[in-house]
Design an enzyme around this catalytic site. Sequence first.
Site, PDB file in Angstrom:
ATOM      1  N   HIS A 100       0.850  -1.200   0.000  1.00 42.45           N
ATOM      2  CA  HIS A 100       0.000   0.000   0.000  1.00 42.45           C
ATOM      3  C   HIS A 100       0.876   1.237   0.000  1.00 42.45           C
ATOM      4  O   HIS A 100       2.020   1.219   0.431  1.00 42.45           O
ATOM      5  CB  HIS A 100      -0.954   0.004   1.193  1.00 42.45           C
ATOM      6  CG  HIS A 100      -0.279  -0.050   2.512  1.00 42.45           C
ATOM      7  ND1 HIS A 100       0.224  -1.226   3.038  1.00 42.45           N
ATOM      8  CD2 HIS A 100       0.013   0.913   3.418  1.00 42.45           C
ATOM      9  CE1 HIS A 100       0.778  -0.982   4.210  1.00 42.45           C
ATOM     10  NE2 HIS A 100       0.673   0.316   4.457  1.00 42.45           N
ATOM     11  N   HIS A 102       0.719   5.398   1.011  1.00 42.02           N
ATOM     12  CA  HIS A 102      -0.005   6.450   1.734  1.00 42.02           C
ATOM     13  C   HIS A 102       0.043   7.747   0.931  1.00 42.02           C
ATOM     14  O   HIS A 102       1.089   8.108   0.384  1.00 42.02           O
ATOM     15  CB  HIS A 102       0.671   6.742   3.077  1.00 42.02           C
ATOM     16  CG  HIS A 102       0.691   5.596   4.034  1.00 42.02           C
ATOM     17  ND1 HIS A 102      -0.192   5.490   5.086  1.00 42.02           N
ATOM     18  CD2 HIS A 102       1.497   4.510   4.120  1.00 42.02           C
ATOM     19  CE1 HIS A 102       0.078   4.394   5.778  1.00 42.02           C
ATOM     20  NE2 HIS A 102       1.102   3.780   5.211  1.00 42.02           N
TER      21      HIS A 102
END
Length: 137
Positions: A100, A102
């Site tokens: 992932h 951010h």
Amino acid sequence: MQNNCIFCRIIAGEIPSATVYEDKDFKAIMDISPAARGHVIMLSKRHCENLLELDDGTAEKALLVARKLARALKAELNCDGINLLQNNGEAAGQTVFHFHLHLIPRYQGDRISLGWTPGAYGDGEAQALAAALAARL
Ligand code: AMP
Ligand code: ZN
């Protein structure tokens, strides 16, 4: 899909999330414990632990999707800046072991700290390390 992976379960719809964007490769959601209002995390749909494990197609597309999200954040929040942060490994602060990225909206004078104390290289050290790394590429 890994059953014990919270992001796989979010992608499968088993755990609710506030979805910002979705396509065949990525799902972007609001971070549940945001560093700032508008903190988004962009998840690969395919489970892989981190950037080092990411397949070429997903890796190639990631920055295009991140740019799309960054432009939406800028337009909606009128923030002064945006940090892209991507943690790989526990030592780097990774807590969910599913790739992932951010996106954190930033404002002049905000109190978010992503900084470090600047170090320094000795004579020739940076060149030697650059050469060692280059030899691996
Ligand atoms: P990292 O430390 O880079 O692995 O970041 C993991 C991020 O996932 C943290 O910022 C968490 O707040 C966020 N997070 C964990 N669980 C959820 C969830 N159920 N929904 C949204 N964000 C989450
Ligand atoms: Zn997963």
